[in-house]
Design an enzyme around this catalytic site. Structure first.
Site, short mmCIF file in Angstrom:
data_model
loop_
_atom_site.label_atom_id
_atom_site.label_comp_id
_atom_site.label_asym_id
_atom_site.label_seq_id
_atom_site.Cartn_x
_atom_site.Cartn_y
_atom_site.Cartn_z
N GLU A 103 -10.68 17.11 85.52
CA GLU A 103 -9.94 18.35 85.25
C GLU A 103 -10.64 19.53 85.92
O GLU A 103 -11.83 19.47 86.20
CB GLU A 103 -9.94 18.63 83.74
CG GLU A 103 -9.47 17.49 82.88
CD GLU A 103 -7.98 17.53 82.60
OE1 GLU A 103 -7.38 18.59 82.85
OE2 GLU A 103 -7.44 16.51 82.17
N VAL A 125 -6.80 6.18 72.65
CA VAL A 125 -8.09 5.57 72.97
C VAL A 125 -7.93 4.64 74.16
O VAL A 125 -7.18 3.66 74.10
CB VAL A 125 -8.66 4.77 71.78
CG1 VAL A 125 -10.04 4.24 72.11
CG2 VAL A 125 -8.70 5.62 70.53
N LYS A 144 -12.74 9.51 71.03
CA LYS A 144 -12.21 8.13 71.00
C LYS A 144 -13.13 7.24 70.16
O LYS A 144 -12.65 6.36 69.42
CB LYS A 144 -12.12 7.60 72.43
CG LYS A 144 -11.15 8.40 73.29
CD LYS A 144 -11.32 8.05 74.76
CE LYS A 144 -10.45 8.90 75.64
NZ LYS A 144 -10.78 8.75 77.07
N ARG A 183 7.17 23.38 77.76
CA ARG A 183 7.11 24.84 77.81
C ARG A 183 8.20 25.41 78.72
O ARG A 183 8.88 26.35 78.36
CB ARG A 183 5.74 25.27 78.37
CG ARG A 183 4.88 25.93 77.34
CD ARG A 183 3.54 26.27 77.93
NE ARG A 183 3.06 25.29 78.89
CZ ARG A 183 1.79 24.94 79.00
NH1 ARG A 183 0.89 25.47 78.22
NH2 ARG A 183 1.42 24.04 79.90
N VAL A 217 2.04 12.07 80.95
CA VAL A 217 2.37 10.96 80.04
C VAL A 217 3.84 11.00 79.62
O VAL A 217 4.52 9.97 79.60
CB VAL A 217 1.43 10.97 78.80
CG1 VAL A 217 1.69 9.73 77.95
CG2 VAL A 217 -0.03 11.02 79.23
N GLU A 240 -2.03 4.47 69.82
CA GLU A 240 -2.67 3.52 70.75
C GLU A 240 -3.16 4.22 72.01
O GLU A 240 -4.26 3.95 72.51
CB GLU A 240 -1.66 2.42 71.13
CG GLU A 240 -2.21 1.38 72.08
CD GLU A 240 -3.36 0.60 71.47
OE1 GLU A 240 -3.11 -0.17 70.54
OE2 GLU A 240 -4.51 0.76 71.91
N GLY A 297 -8.25 14.66 91.65
CA GLY A 297 -7.49 14.62 90.40
C GLY A 297 -8.08 13.68 89.36
O GLY A 297 -7.46 13.43 88.32
N GLY A 318 -6.45 4.84 77.03
CA GLY A 318 -5.17 4.81 77.75
C GLY A 318 -4.37 3.53 77.58
O GLY A 318 -3.86 3.24 76.51
N1 LIG Z 1 -2.99 12.01 81.33
C1 LIG Z 1 -3.50 10.90 80.89
O1 LIG Z 1 -3.79 9.98 81.66
C2 LIG Z 1 -3.73 10.71 79.40
C3 LIG Z 1 -4.34 9.50 78.96
C4 LIG Z 1 -4.50 9.29 77.59
C5 LIG Z 1 -4.11 10.28 76.69
N2 LIG Z 1 -3.58 11.46 77.17
C6 LIG Z 1 -3.18 12.47 76.19
O2 LIG Z 1 -1.78 12.64 76.28
C7 LIG Z 1 -1.43 13.98 75.97
C8 LIG Z 1 -0.63 14.58 77.13
O3 LIG Z 1 -1.41 14.51 78.29
P1 LIG Z 1 -0.79 14.84 79.75
O4 LIG Z 1 -1.84 14.44 80.72
O5 LIG Z 1 0.57 14.28 79.87
O6 LIG Z 1 -0.73 16.42 79.68
P2 LIG Z 1 -0.01 17.42 80.69
O7 LIG Z 1 0.34 16.74 81.97
O8 LIG Z 1 -0.83 18.65 80.73
O9 LIG Z 1 1.37 17.75 79.93
C9 LIG Z 1 1.41 18.48 78.75
C10 LIG Z 1 2.85 18.80 78.44
O10 LIG Z 1 2.90 19.52 77.22
C11 LIG Z 1 3.72 20.68 77.40
N3 LIG Z 1 3.21 21.78 76.58
C12 LIG Z 1 1.98 22.32 76.58
N4 LIG Z 1 1.89 23.31 75.68
C13 LIG Z 1 3.11 23.41 75.12
C14 LIG Z 1 3.66 24.24 74.15
N5 LIG Z 1 2.94 25.21 73.58
N6 LIG Z 1 4.95 24.03 73.79
C15 LIG Z 1 5.69 23.08 74.37
N7 LIG Z 1 5.22 22.25 75.31
C16 LIG Z 1 3.95 22.42 75.68
C17 LIG Z 1 3.66 21.03 78.86
O11 LIG Z 1 4.83 21.74 79.21
P3 LIG Z 1 5.12 22.27 80.70
O12 LIG Z 1 5.16 21.03 81.55
O13 LIG Z 1 6.45 22.93 80.61
O14 LIG Z 1 4.00 23.19 81.03
C18 LIG Z 1 3.57 19.64 79.49
O15 LIG Z 1 4.85 19.12 79.72
C19 LIG Z 1 -2.76 14.69 75.69
O16 LIG Z 1 -3.03 14.66 74.32
C20 LIG Z 1 -3.78 13.83 76.42
O17 LIG Z 1 -5.07 13.91 75.87
C21 LIG Z 1 -3.38 11.69 78.49
#
Ligand SMILES: NC(=O)c1ccc[n+]([C@@H]2O[C@H](COP(=O)([O-])OP(=O)(O)OC[C@H]3O[C@@H](n4cnc5c(N)ncnc54)[C@H](OP(=O)(O)O)[C@@H]3O)[C@@H](O)[C@H]2O)c1
Length: 436
Positions: A192, A134, A207, A46, A15, A131, A189, A136
């Site tokens: 998870e 819930v 949600k 990270r 995201v 927004e 993909g 996406g």
């Molecule tokens: N993916 C979706 O389609 C989607 C849809 C709706 C909502 N969401 C929500 O959006 C959020 C992000 O999702 P995502 O899919 O983008 O997750 P993601 O791909 O796993 O990315 C998470 C990011 O957070 C960073 N991170 C994790 N732990 C950390 C820490 N302790 N300190 C600093 N940075 C840290 C990671 O760093 P590194 O990259 O360096 O490891 C990574 O860049 C979540 O709350 C998820 O529920 C996601």
């Protein structure tokens, strides 16, 4: 044009990278709509050295993401890290305590801590927006906070988990069983590596709790959501539902009912349900999400679209940023936290509905009679009953049943009467039938 809105962004995964790409791609359009430039000034994740497929050299970097909140050049903090507690919550608190607006896509954090965060935001008159948390890319939070705000909502329900929907609709298309389709979804993909939150209904519950608070002015109460996932649904149930004119979908549903004390009670339920093929939710396939809201003046509204993914989720995050650039604050849950109504959960059992039951039984005489007697004794009226063929040796015999409308409690009583019966070789599956 006014000063730019300067953004500190934590989380550069799916995201976070999507948000940066969107802001870069639609830069001029966003400035025109927001009335000022949206400018990312600093980021955090990270691993600074990771190649994320985008150029980050123009942005400041913070190893400690909470530091984003205290930077003088950051006006708004965006949290895209995830996790209900830990660093995400720390950052959210730091941002709001510093009097800076917060945008997050984190449903788990909002479901668990949304009220406390909203209180902080309201006390400082800054925005807390979620927004993307819930469904996406579907603007359902805005839809309920703003679009339907003139209505008393009667029900909100829908398909809030793309992974489950992908699994169920693929089972429907291929006839394959749950485990096989889950493995394929993980390989592609869509699921998870640890799919528990999705397949057990927890993600949809997060949600749903958020939608219930916004839609009904109820105090957010995630712990009262009754959630059942899809792991018990067999290919045979899907085939049987198809024969009867239904598909099976994981449906998250909330409404307000009258409790036994006369006070409003909140139903929050996530369950696999039979959905009539003519219902708009029946044609929601693959990882798509959809939400139905029924207003007393608007009638039935359907919000449908991509419930996840880089582009759609970034679209929702940036829409929140545009609101903030326009100085739109508003109560995060539509009504200020102090005026949300604490509602007890509905008592399970009294809801009137038609039900699908599937029994796995021993192949011997008298089994059907035993099941129908239990139904009769509990006052359950059977609409249809189908025994699915003769078994090959060693195979299970499935008996599928649809009841007429009646209280949930009667079905539970019938099942209690059958508890311990040697005729049943596995626990029965009970799925509500969604009205058309
Ligand atoms: N993916 C979706 O389609 C989607 C849809 C709706 C909502 N969401 C929500 O959006 C959020 C992000 O999702 P995502 O899919 O983008 O997750 P993601 O791909 O796993 O990315 C998470 C990011 O957070 C960073 N991170 C994790 N732990 C950390 C820490 N302790 N300190 C600093 N940075 C840290 C990671 O760093 P590194 O990259 O360096 O490891 C990574 O860049 C979540 O709350 C998820 O529920 C996601």
């Amino acid at each position: 044009m006014s000063e730019p809105l300067r953004i500190g962004l934590a989380g550069l995964g799916t995201v976070g990278v999507g948000v940066i790409r969107l802001i870069e791609t639609n830069h001029a359009l966003l400035s025109a709509r927001a009335g000022r430039e949206l400018q990312v000034v600093a980021v955090s994740a990270r691993d600074r050295s990771r190649d994320r497929g985008i150029d980050l050299s123009a942005y400041g970097w913070e190893d400690d993401m909470a530091a984003l909140a205290s930077r003088d050049d950051v006006d708004v903090v965006v949290e895209l890290v995830g996790g209900s507690d830990g660093p995400a919550l720390e950052l959210a608190n730091a941002a709001l305590e510093a009097g800076k607006p917060l945008v997050t896509a984190n449903k788990a954090m909002i479901a668990h801590h949304g009220l406390a965060l909203a209180e902080k935001a309201e006390a400082r008159d800054v925005a807390l927006k979620f927004e993307a948390a819930v469904a996406g890319g579907i603007p359902v939070v805005k839809g309920l906070r703003e679009g339907t705000s003139a209505n008393a909502l009667e029900r909100i329900y829908g398909i809030l988990n793309g992974t489950c929907n992908y699994i169920l609709s693929t089972m429907e298309d291929t006839g394959a069983d749950f485990a096989e389709v889950l493995a394929e979804a993980q390989a592609k993909g869509y699921a998870e590596a640890d799919p528990t939150f999705d397949i057990e209904g927890v993600d949809a519950a997060h949600k749903l709790a958020i939608l219930a608070a916004i839609g009904f002015g109820a105090r957010l109460d995630f712990d009262s959501v009754r959630a059942t996932g899809i792991t018990q649904v067999k290919a045979a149930d899907i085939a049987q539902a198809d024969t009867l004119g239904y598909v099976i979908r994981l449906i998250a549903m909330t409404d307000v009912e009258q409790g036994s004390d006369g006070a409003p009670a909140l139903l929050q339920r996530v369950r696999p349900c039979l959905v009539p093929k003519a219902h708009p939710l029946a044609s929601v396939d693959g990882p798509t999400n959809a939400v139905v809201a029924e207003g007393n003046f608007s009638g039935r509204l359907l919000f449908q679209g991509a419930g996840a993914g880089e582009g759609p989720t970034a679209s929702a995050v940036v829409a929140d940023l545009i609101d903030i650039a326009r100085d739109e604050v508003g109560a995060p849950f539509s009504i200020p936290v102090a005026r949300l109504t604490a509602m007890a959960p509905t008592e399970p059992g009294h809801r009137m509905e038609r039900t699908y039951l599937r029994f796995t039984v021993a192949d011997r005489p008298g089994v059907l009679a035993e099941i129908t007697a239990a139904m009769r004794d509990a006052g359950v009226s059977i609409e249809s009953l189908i025994q699915q063929g003769r078994p090959d040796e060693g195979r299970e015999v499935l008996v599928a049943m649809v009841t007429h409308e009646g209280p949930e409690r009667s079905v539970s009583e019938a099942l209690k009467l059958l508890e311990g019966s040697e005729s049943l070789t596995a626990p029965p599956l009970v799925l509500p039938i969604l009205p058309a």
